[in-house]
Design a protein around this motif. Structure first.
Motif, PDB file in Angstrom:
ATOM      1  N   GLN A 191      -2.501  37.243  19.448  1.00 62.50           N
ATOM      2  CA  GLN A 191      -2.085  35.888  19.808  1.00 62.50           C
ATOM      3  C   GLN A 191      -1.213  35.271  18.704  1.00 62.50           C
ATOM      4  OE1 GLN A 191      -5.375  33.427  21.019  1.00 62.50           O
ATOM      5  NE2 GLN A 191      -4.138  31.576  20.904  1.00 62.50           N
ATOM      6  N   SER A 192      -1.620  35.468  17.468  1.00 63.18           N
ATOM      7  CA  SER A 192      -0.850  34.890  16.357  1.00 63.18           C
ATOM      8  C   SER A 192       0.513  35.593  16.241  1.00 63.18           C
ATOM      9  CB  SER A 192      -1.635  34.964  15.047  1.00 63.18           C
ATOM     10  OG  SER A 192      -1.634  36.264  14.550  1.00 63.18           O
ATOM     11  N   TYR A 193       0.544  36.900  16.491  1.00 61.47           N
ATOM     12  CA  TYR A 193       1.821  37.626  16.408  1.00 61.47           C
ATOM     13  C   TYR A 193       2.792  37.177  17.494  1.00 61.47           C
ATOM     14  CZ  TYR A 193       0.235  40.937  12.842  1.00 61.47           C
ATOM     15  OH  TYR A 193      -0.199  41.501  11.669  1.00 61.47           O
ATOM     16  N   GLN A 194       2.253  36.872  18.674  1.00 59.06           N
ATOM     17  CA  GLN A 194       3.120  36.405  19.773  1.00 59.06           C
ATOM     18  C   GLN A 194       3.824  35.111  19.373  1.00 59.06           C
ATOM     19  OE1 GLN A 194       1.249  35.747  23.569  1.00 59.06           O
ATOM     20  NE2 GLN A 194       0.753  37.916  23.740  1.00 59.06           N
ATOM     21  N   LEU A 195       3.066  34.192  18.781  1.00 64.77           N
ATOM     22  CA  LEU A 195       3.648  32.908  18.356  1.00 64.77           C
ATOM     23  C   LEU A 195       4.668  33.137  17.240  1.00 64.77           C
ATOM     24  CD1 LEU A 195       0.277  30.930  18.342  1.00 64.77           C
ATOM     25  CD2 LEU A 195       2.200  30.489  19.878  1.00 64.77           C
ATOM     26  N   ALA A 196       4.304  33.993  16.293  1.00 62.92           N
ATOM     27  CA  ALA A 196       5.209  34.275  15.177  1.00 62.92           C
ATOM     28  C   ALA A 196       6.499  34.929  15.670  1.00 62.92           C
ATOM     29  CB  ALA A 196       4.511  35.172  14.163  1.00 62.92           C
ATOM     30  N   ARG A 197       6.377  35.852  16.622  1.00 64.54           N
ATOM     31  CA  ARG A 197       7.570  36.554  17.144  1.00 64.54           C
ATOM     32  C   ARG A 197       8.567  35.579  17.739  1.00 64.54           C
ATOM     33  NH1 ARG A 197       3.966  40.395  19.473  1.00 64.54           N
ATOM     34  NH2 ARG A 197       3.807  42.134  18.026  1.00 64.54           N
ATOM     35  N   SER A 198       8.051  34.623  18.503  1.00 61.11           N
ATOM     36  CA  SER A 198       8.941  33.643  19.136  1.00 61.11           C
ATOM     37  C   SER A 198       9.688  32.837  18.054  1.00 61.11           C
ATOM     38  CB  SER A 198       8.082  32.750  20.035  1.00 61.11           C
ATOM     39  OG  SER A 198       8.736  31.591  20.340  1.00 61.11           O
ATOM     40  N   ASN A 199       8.987  32.423  17.011  1.00 59.33           N
ATOM     41  CA  ASN A 199       9.629  31.672  15.914  1.00 59.33           C
ATOM     42  C   ASN A 199      10.671  32.531  15.206  1.00 59.33           C
ATOM     43  OD1 ASN A 199       7.866  29.613  16.464  1.00 59.33           O
ATOM     44  ND2 ASN A 199       6.443  30.118  14.811  1.00 59.33           N
ATOM     45  N   ILE A 200      10.301  33.772  14.916  1.00 61.46           N
ATOM     46  CA  ILE A 200      11.218  34.657  14.170  1.00 61.46           C
ATOM     47  C   ILE A 200      12.499  34.862  14.971  1.00 61.46           C
ATOM     48  CG2 ILE A 200      11.527  37.025  13.289  1.00 61.46           C
ATOM     49  CD1 ILE A 200       8.442  36.973  12.692  1.00 61.46           C
ATOM     50  N   LYS A 201      12.351  35.107  16.278  1.00 60.52           N
ATOM     51  CA  LYS A 201      13.543  35.350  17.117  1.00 60.52           C
ATOM     52  C   LYS A 201      14.466  34.131  17.098  1.00 60.52           C
ATOM     53  CE  LYS A 201      11.636  38.862  20.134  1.00 60.52           C
ATOM     54  NZ  LYS A 201      10.794  39.087  21.285  1.00 60.52           N
ATOM     55  N   ALA A 202      13.885  32.934  17.260  1.00 59.97           N
ATOM     56  CA  ALA A 202      14.711  31.717  17.308  1.00 59.97           C
ATOM     57  C   ALA A 202      15.396  31.475  15.958  1.00 59.97           C
ATOM     58  CB  ALA A 202      13.834  30.524  17.691  1.00 59.97           C
ATOM     59  N   TRP A 203      14.659  31.586  14.866  1.00 58.62           N
ATOM     60  CA  TRP A 203      15.259  31.321  13.545  1.00 58.62           C
ATOM     61  C   TRP A 203      16.271  32.416  13.176  1.00 58.62           C
ATOM     62  CZ3 TRP A 203       9.760  29.931  11.546  1.00 58.62           C
ATOM     63  CH2 TRP A 203       9.555  28.548  11.649  1.00 58.62           C
ATOM     64  N   LYS A 204      15.960  33.677  13.502  1.00 58.57           N
ATOM     65  CA  LYS A 204      16.861  34.777  13.144  1.00 58.57           C
ATOM     66  C   LYS A 204      18.193  34.620  13.888  1.00 58.57           C
ATOM     67  CE  LYS A 204      17.775  38.793  11.135  1.00 58.57           C
ATOM     68  NZ  LYS A 204      18.986  39.284  11.693  1.00 58.57           N
ATOM     69  N   HIS A 205      18.112  34.199  15.142  1.00 61.26           N
ATOM     70  CA  HIS A 205      19.343  33.987  15.912  1.00 61.26           C
ATOM     71  C   HIS A 205      20.199  32.904  15.232  1.00 61.26           C
ATOM     72  CE1 HIS A 205      21.787  32.253  19.216  1.00 61.26           C
ATOM     73  NE2 HIS A 205      21.995  33.530  19.435  1.00 61.26           N
ATOM     74  N   GLU A 206      19.563  31.848  14.788  1.00 62.26           N
ATOM     75  CA  GLU A 206      20.299  30.760  14.115  1.00 62.26           C
ATOM     76  C   GLU A 206      20.870  31.236  12.776  1.00 62.26           C
ATOM     77  OE1 GLU A 206      20.779  28.006  15.718  1.00 62.26           O
ATOM     78  OE2 GLU A 206      21.721  26.779  14.154  1.00 62.26           O
ATOM     79  N   ILE A 207      20.094  32.027  12.049  1.00 58.86           N
ATOM     80  CA  ILE A 207      20.570  32.568  10.752  1.00 58.86           C
ATOM     81  C   ILE A 207      21.831  33.396  11.001  1.00 58.86           C
ATOM     82  CG2 ILE A 207      20.021  34.245   8.901  1.00 58.86           C
ATOM     83  CD1 ILE A 207      17.035  33.315   9.208  1.00 58.86           C
ATOM     84  N   ASP A 208      21.814  34.242  12.041  1.00 57.97           N
ATOM     85  CA  ASP A 208      22.930  35.151  12.311  1.00 57.97           C
ATOM     86  C   ASP A 208      24.153  34.448  12.900  1.00 57.97           C
ATOM     87  OD1 ASP A 208      21.375  37.190  11.395  1.00 57.97           O
ATOM     88  OD2 ASP A 208      20.790  37.936  13.367  1.00 57.97           O
ATOM     89  N   THR A 209      23.934  33.347  13.605  1.00 58.69           N
ATOM     90  CA  THR A 209      25.064  32.696  14.279  1.00 58.69           C
ATOM     91  C   THR A 209      25.637  31.548  13.435  1.00 58.69           C
ATOM     92  OG1 THR A 209      23.436  31.424  15.544  1.00 58.69           O
ATOM     93  CG2 THR A 209      24.422  33.341  16.630  1.00 58.69           C
ATOM     94  N   VAL A 252      19.708  18.865   9.489  1.00 60.18           N
ATOM     95  CA  VAL A 252      18.394  19.362   9.939  1.00 60.18           C
ATOM     96  C   VAL A 252      18.478  19.832  11.388  1.00 60.18           C
ATOM     97  CG1 VAL A 252      15.955  18.766  10.273  1.00 60.18           C
ATOM     98  CG2 VAL A 252      17.222  17.775   8.360  1.00 60.18           C
ATOM     99  N   ILE A 253      17.963  21.016  11.623  1.00 58.02           N
ATOM    100  CA  ILE A 253      17.962  21.577  12.987  1.00 58.02           C
ATOM    101  C   ILE A 253      16.521  21.775  13.446  1.00 58.02           C
ATOM    102  CG2 ILE A 253      18.646  23.576  14.412  1.00 58.02           C
ATOM    103  CD1 ILE A 253      20.442  23.297  11.306  1.00 58.02           C
ATOM    104  N   ILE A 254      16.235  21.257  14.636  1.00 58.64           N
ATOM    105  CA  ILE A 254      14.945  21.564  15.281  1.00 58.64           C
ATOM    106  C   ILE A 254      15.288  22.504  16.422  1.00 58.64           C
ATOM    107  CG2 ILE A 254      12.842  20.590  16.314  1.00 58.64           C
ATOM    108  CD1 ILE A 254      13.372  19.024  13.827  1.00 58.64           C
ATOM    109  N   LEU A 255      14.767  23.704  16.366  1.00 59.53           N
ATOM    110  CA  LEU A 255      15.183  24.725  17.327  1.00 59.53           C
ATOM    111  C   LEU A 255      14.262  24.865  18.526  1.00 59.53           C
ATOM    112  CD1 LEU A 255      16.348  27.693  15.074  1.00 59.53           C
ATOM    113  CD2 LEU A 255      17.742  26.357  16.627  1.00 59.53           C
ATOM    114  N   GLU A 256      14.876  25.063  19.674  1.00 58.91           N
ATOM    115  CA  GLU A 256      14.152  25.428  20.907  1.00 58.91           C
ATOM    116  C   GLU A 256      13.474  26.786  20.661  1.00 58.91           C
ATOM    117  OE1 GLU A 256      15.212  23.704  24.247  1.00 58.91           O
ATOM    118  OE2 GLU A 256      13.136  24.402  24.516  1.00 58.91           O
ATOM    119  N   GLY A 257      12.278  26.963  21.134  1.00 58.14           N
ATOM    120  CA  GLY A 257      11.622  28.275  20.997  1.00 58.14           C
ATOM    121  C   GLY A 257      10.753  28.390  19.757  1.00 58.14           C
ATOM    122  N   VAL A 258      10.822  27.368  18.875  1.00 59.56           N
ATOM    123  CA  VAL A 258       9.964  27.386  17.674  1.00 59.56           C
ATOM    124  C   VAL A 258       8.769  26.473  17.940  1.00 59.56           C
ATOM    125  CG1 VAL A 258       9.805  26.732  15.247  1.00 59.56           C
ATOM    126  CG2 VAL A 258      11.862  27.885  16.081  1.00 59.56           C
TER     127      VAL A 258
END
Ligand code: SF4
Ligand code: SF4
Length: 429
Positions: free
Chosen positions: A235-253, A214-220
């Motif tokens: 406001q909701s898109y800003q929060l979603a963007r931050s989550n997407i960026k953090a999870w997408k980085h983890e998916i790719d790495t 289990v990973i708890i990511l910074e930025g989510v």
């Protein structure tokens, strides 16, 4: 349904999408019978069909939202029961989301209404601020009786005690016990981490026990649902963007098999990121990758072949199926199967398709309708004479617990207990 949108209006992709949805409604009225607000008021304008007409009129005029439309759309729970019932598959969720955003931008609201909505959208997604506000609210609680009714309705659902912040909610990697069968990210959430830390702790024990790292990511952080349902799109898109960026980085790495969500209201929103960012060239791919991996905790525990490891007392568990889980994500049988596999008796609540009245911030903004729905839900639950009420959404749990004599807990607490975890604190016996 025929529509008369101007070509200028249709040039906006959101408007074009809503017009397409409106045309699928054949105004048959089947949805009326399962709409909680229509059941309470018997007013066509408090029904899905009535609201669809109001939205159509508002978008066709394409000026500012009138007070009547604002009033009846505000009273909609976004429970999505109408979507389960509709034989024409009308996408009411995206239609009402767009209507709420349009109303938020164009309607004239009273200062007190605006203040309440702004304050909720600001505080709830920020755990540190929310905790500080709750601590402050505890000093005011003894004097509740002397406060105006609209402030009392904000204070009454609040918990009497707050747990300290949990180590489980910090960014970290928690290894699987035994062989690693999957690698998952867990959404810790926002308000839940302030009010009930036991849910994420039980979720992590459960996942790792059955072989998930289990990973708890910074930025989510907050998924954005609160702001989204208040029509505060940016406001909701800003929060979603931050989550997407953090999870997408983890998916790719490092790779992620799933993104696990244990609050079904948040799960519905994260599964919808793909739709929300469909027109955004920068976020589209990441949003799709996140939505495709998002799962409710009951789905992933099923995939991990959950079984109990200890004999459980024969307790009757009334399972409250959150609207976001059954109508939003179409997850219906998994939680019941898991409760039975844990060794308890799973009981379906009569009128289980009807909302409990929690619905995000609905219990705070529409306290009268919300309380009527809560009383109806409690009567249905109590008719089963259960030992425990279980649910998969923190908002419903908190709302039901305000007036229930029966202990209320998250499904994961029961599953964790039956497979070697501690007895849930809220059990009280
Ligand atoms: S059931 Fe579907 S098609 Fe019929 S009125 Fe309701 S939303 Fe429209
Ligand atoms: S989302 Fe729920 S409250 Fe709103 S119109 Fe549909 S059934 Fe009624």
């Amino acid at each position: 349904m025929q529509t008369q949108f101007s070509l200028t209006a249709l040039a906006d992709p959101e408007m074009a999408q809503s017009e397409k949805i409106l045309r699928t409604c054949v105004h048959c009225g089947f949805c009326l019978a399962t709409c909680p607000t229509y059941l309470l008021t018997a007013n066509e304008l408090d029904s899905p069909r009535g609201r669809i007409y109001l939205i159509k009129e508002m978008f066709e005029k394409n000026v500012s939202a009138d007070p009547r439309t604002t009033y009846h759309i505000d009273r909609c729970l976004s429970c999505l029961s109408c979507m389960t019932t509709c034989p024409s598959s009308v996408d009411y969720m995206h239609l009402v989301d767009h209507a709420r955003a349009f109303i938020e931008e164009t309607a004239s609201r009273s200062i007190s209404q605006r203040f309440k909505r702004d304050i909720l959208a600001f505080i709830l997604p920020r755990p540190k601020i929310f905790r500080a506000v709750l601590r402050l609210a505890h000093f005011i609680m003894p004097f509740q009786a002397y406060l105006p009714k609209n402030i009392r309705s904000f204070l009454s659902p609040l918990p009497k005690k707050l747990p300290p912040p949990s180590l489980a909610d910090r960014p970290q990697i928690i290894p699987a016990q035994g062989d690693r069968r999957m690698r998952v990210a867990l959404l810790s959430g926002c308000a839940q981490t302030v009010i009930d830390t036991t849910i994420n702790e039980a979720t992590i024990r459960l996942l790792t026990r059955f072989g998930a790292e289990v990973i708890i990511l910074e930025g989510v952080g907050c998924c954005g649902a609160v702001a989204h349902h208040l029509g505060k799109v940016e406001q909701s898109y800003q929060l979603a963007r931050s989550n997407i960026k953090a999870w997408k980085h983890e998916i790719d790495t490092a790779g992620l098999d799933y993104i696990v969500v244990n609050a079904s209201g948040c799960g519905t929103t994260i599964k919808d990121y793909k739709f929300l960012f469909r027109e955004d060239p920068e976020m589209r791919e990441g949003a799709a990758a996140v939505s495709e991996r998002a799962v409710d905790i009951s789905e992933v525990i099923n995939k991990l072949d959950y079984k109990n490891t200890q004999e459980m007392p024969k307790l009757r568990v009334a399972y409250h199926s959150a609207c976001s889980l059954q109508h939003g994500q179409k997850i219906t049988h998994e939680p019941y199967d898991l409760i039975e596999r844990a060794g308890f008796e799973a009981m379906a609540v009569p009128e289980g398709h009807i909302c409990c009245g929690s619905a995000g911030t609905y219990n705070l903004l529409q306290p009268e309708l919300s309380q009527q729905l809560l009383q109806r839900k409690l009567a249905n639950i109590n008719s089963l004479n259960p030992h425990i009420i279980a649910a998969g959404n923190f908002g419903c749990m908190m709302h039901i617990a305000t007036q229930s004599q029966v202990p209320v807990m998250h499904l994961v607490e029961l599953l964790d207990w039956a497979s070697g975890g501690p007895k849930p604190q809220s059990l009280g016996f």
